[in-house]
Motif scaffolding. Sequence first.
Motif, PDB file in Angstrom:
ATOM      1  N   SER A 197     -22.385  16.006  31.232  1.00  9.61           N
ATOM      2  CA  SER A 197     -23.134  15.697  30.010  1.00  9.61           C
ATOM      3  C   SER A 197     -23.920  14.407  30.214  1.00  9.61           C
ATOM      4  N   SER A 198     -25.017  14.284  29.467  1.00  6.15           N
ATOM      5  CA  SER A 198     -25.896  13.125  29.584  1.00  6.15           C
ATOM      6  C   SER A 198     -26.072  12.476  28.220  1.00  6.15           C
ATOM      7  N   PHE A 199     -26.092  11.138  28.206  1.00  2.00           N
ATOM      8  CA  PHE A 199     -26.195  10.406  26.952  1.00  2.00           C
ATOM      9  C   PHE A 199     -27.186   9.252  27.103  1.00  2.00           C
ATOM     10  N   ALA A 200     -27.965   9.021  26.048  1.00  3.55           N
ATOM     11  CA  ALA A 200     -28.813   7.829  26.004  1.00  3.55           C
ATOM     12  C   ALA A 200     -27.933   6.598  25.848  1.00  3.55           C
ATOM     13  N   ASN A 201     -28.295   5.505  26.497  1.00  2.00           N
ATOM     14  CA  ASN A 201     -27.404   4.341  26.530  1.00  2.00           C
ATOM     15  C   ASN A 201     -27.111   3.788  25.140  1.00  2.00           C
ATOM     16  N   LEU A 202     -28.093   3.728  24.252  1.00  2.00           N
ATOM     17  CA  LEU A 202     -27.851   3.158  22.932  1.00  2.00           C
ATOM     18  C   LEU A 202     -26.953   4.052  22.089  1.00  2.00           C
ATOM     19  N   LYS A 203     -27.018   5.366  22.300  1.00  2.00           N
ATOM     20  CA  LYS A 203     -26.178   6.264  21.520  1.00  2.00           C
ATOM     21  C   LYS A 203     -24.729   6.228  21.991  1.00  2.00           C
ATOM     22  N   PHE A 240     -31.507  -1.185  31.275  1.00  3.46           N
ATOM     23  CA  PHE A 240     -30.412  -1.680  30.449  1.00  3.46           C
ATOM     24  C   PHE A 240     -29.261  -2.101  31.353  1.00  3.46           C
ATOM     25  N   ASP A 241     -28.315  -2.828  30.779  1.00  2.00           N
ATOM     26  CA  ASP A 241     -27.175  -3.325  31.537  1.00  2.00           C
ATOM     27  C   ASP A 241     -26.245  -2.155  31.876  1.00  2.00           C
ATOM     28  N   PRO A 242     -26.039  -1.830  33.155  1.00  7.17           N
ATOM     29  CA  PRO A 242     -25.203  -0.676  33.509  1.00  7.17           C
ATOM     30  C   PRO A 242     -23.708  -0.967  33.462  1.00  7.17           C
ATOM     31  N   ILE A 243     -23.302  -2.236  33.544  1.00  6.48           N
ATOM     32  CA  ILE A 243     -21.890  -2.572  33.705  1.00  6.48           C
ATOM     33  C   ILE A 243     -21.025  -2.086  32.536  1.00  6.48           C
ATOM     34  N   LEU A 252     -22.424   8.112  36.506  1.00 11.99           N
ATOM     35  CA  LEU A 252     -23.841   8.121  36.866  1.00 11.99           C
ATOM     36  C   LEU A 252     -24.632   7.348  35.821  1.00 11.99           C
ATOM     37  N   VAL A 253     -25.212   6.231  36.218  1.00 14.62           N
ATOM     38  CA  VAL A 253     -26.019   5.424  35.301  1.00 14.62           C
ATOM     39  C   VAL A 253     -27.430   5.372  35.861  1.00 14.62           C
ATOM     40  N   SER A 254     -28.358   6.010  35.155  1.00  7.90           N
ATOM     41  CA  SER A 254     -29.734   6.164  35.647  1.00  7.90           C
ATOM     42  C   SER A 254     -30.598   4.998  35.192  1.00  7.90           C
ATOM     43  N   SER A 260     -38.362  -3.470  38.835  1.00 16.91           N
ATOM     44  CA  SER A 260     -37.407  -4.277  39.611  1.00 16.91           C
ATOM     45  C   SER A 260     -36.931  -5.464  38.775  1.00 16.91           C
ATOM     46  N   ASP A 261     -36.175  -5.168  37.712  1.00 21.75           N
ATOM     47  CA  ASP A 261     -35.645  -6.240  36.881  1.00 21.75           C
ATOM     48  C   ASP A 261     -34.212  -6.582  37.321  1.00 21.75           C
ATOM     49  N   ARG A 262     -33.576  -7.525  36.620  1.00 23.23           N
ATOM     50  CA  ARG A 262     -32.269  -7.982  37.082  1.00 23.23           C
ATOM     51  C   ARG A 262     -31.218  -6.891  37.007  1.00 23.23           C
ATOM     52  N   TYR A 263     -31.328  -5.967  36.047  1.00 22.11           N
ATOM     53  CA  TYR A 263     -30.316  -4.921  35.943  1.00 22.11           C
ATOM     54  C   TYR A 263     -30.391  -3.964  37.129  1.00 22.11           C
ATOM     55  N   LEU A 264     -31.590  -3.649  37.591  1.00 17.25           N
ATOM     56  CA  LEU A 264     -31.720  -2.817  38.780  1.00 17.25           C
ATOM     57  C   LEU A 264     -31.167  -3.551  39.998  1.00 17.25           C
ATOM     58  N   LYS A 265     -31.441  -4.848  40.087  1.00 15.95           N
ATOM     59  CA  LYS A 265     -30.943  -5.634  41.220  1.00 15.95           C
ATOM     60  C   LYS A 265     -29.419  -5.723  41.201  1.00 15.95           C
ATOM     61  N   ILE A 266     -28.843  -5.835  40.009  1.00 15.06           N
ATOM     62  CA  ILE A 266     -27.379  -5.910  39.891  1.00 15.06           C
ATOM     63  C   ILE A 266     -26.734  -4.595  40.315  1.00 15.06           C
TER      64      ILE A 266
END
Length: 435
Positions: A197-203, A240-243, A252-254, A260-266
Amino acid sequence: TLELDLWDGPDGVPVILHGGTATSSILAEEVVKAIRDYAFPDSDHSENSFSTWRPRSESFPVILSLENHLSIEQQKVMANLFVTILGGDMLAIPPLDEPAELKSPEDLRGKILLKGKRATKEAGRGSVSFGANSVAEGAPEPSDHADDLFEDPDAESKTETKVSKVCKEFSDILYLGAVKIKSWEQSWSTGKASETSSFANLKLAKFTSQSDLVVRHNTKTLTRIYPSATKDALLKSSNFDPIPFFCLGCQLVSLNYQTSDRYLKIVNAFFQFQNGNCGYVLKPQHLRQPDASGAYFRYEDFAVPRPTSTVLTIRIISAQQLPKPNDEVIDPMITIDLVGAPQDRKSVSTRTVFNNGFNPVWDESFEFPVSQPEFAVLYFDVMDDDITMKLESVAYAAVPVTTLMQGYRHIALMNDSGVIKACTLFVHVSLLAVT
């Protein structure tokens, strides 16, 4: 995981494009060939200085998430492309009988797994073959009510059709089925291990009060998180923050790799420097199984002290050969963020050293109490604190806490182009266990 948006192309040939946008299309066949050639590390193809070469047979699987907008005829063409290009040796074909649990990445080394919306149960399953004319109709799309909190972007748009159609040939090669679940309880009692299943991060963030049910769900099947369709995300492809989602056991966090922001780098550092850069990191035990009483981990349990925690002390001593934007001498300062579980998060910064980007010295120490090192990443951001301009990032480093070694260390600094030659941060690391 790589997402492919599949659309009908001219002359009966499927293409890949981002629907509803001004992006150009590319032939799906060429994309599948590129995946075949580059999905797994190769000594001739890899240009990343941190890459670890290993044979395909020793590499963990790659998942292709298929957003299927194809007509029935072009679905058959696409299924044939996957089978003929990837071949039985690389393409993971799902078993005829639904497994009680998914195979581990260890059992799927060197394989490519396809994920997408399957045909309904009534259509049946069969061996992978071509020429049959069977067409299965998917379940009707749900109405607009609370169940839309559990949305599935892999299903065709409701504005296009109320019933999704998937041909048997396409469905039979999907190792993972994309489904829309009605509730956590329903998914746990009747859901299948191969259903994702897939979910939007805010939801999904709204379900922290039911975090134990989310964690339990993620012990049975895979969950994918993708960016919510906010104005900022749509216009800037922000991330968005994946942690926090790793803390709930989501696998799986897409993220938008074009930003290339800090969240992608993290998240890149999280996987790059752990477990041999294989692309997989084992979840901690409390997210894989219930405790002795049968209860599953809750998000608020992060506030409960662990029997043993760690105090991380970072002494920022100096930096070497920092870059000079616009060929001007910089006034460097460093912000250090510990990104991780809620109670571990902390942000500090050094003072500014004026007019010295060659060998600035700070010699400042900072303490970070860490109770959940499995999720903790240190993010160093070297900023130019020019009083005539706003703060500008000139270099960075992201390091998972579990990979830190004690003592005096040089940390290689990077920018969006990669590692900066001879540019390092000189630090001292101390890790003290506290009971």
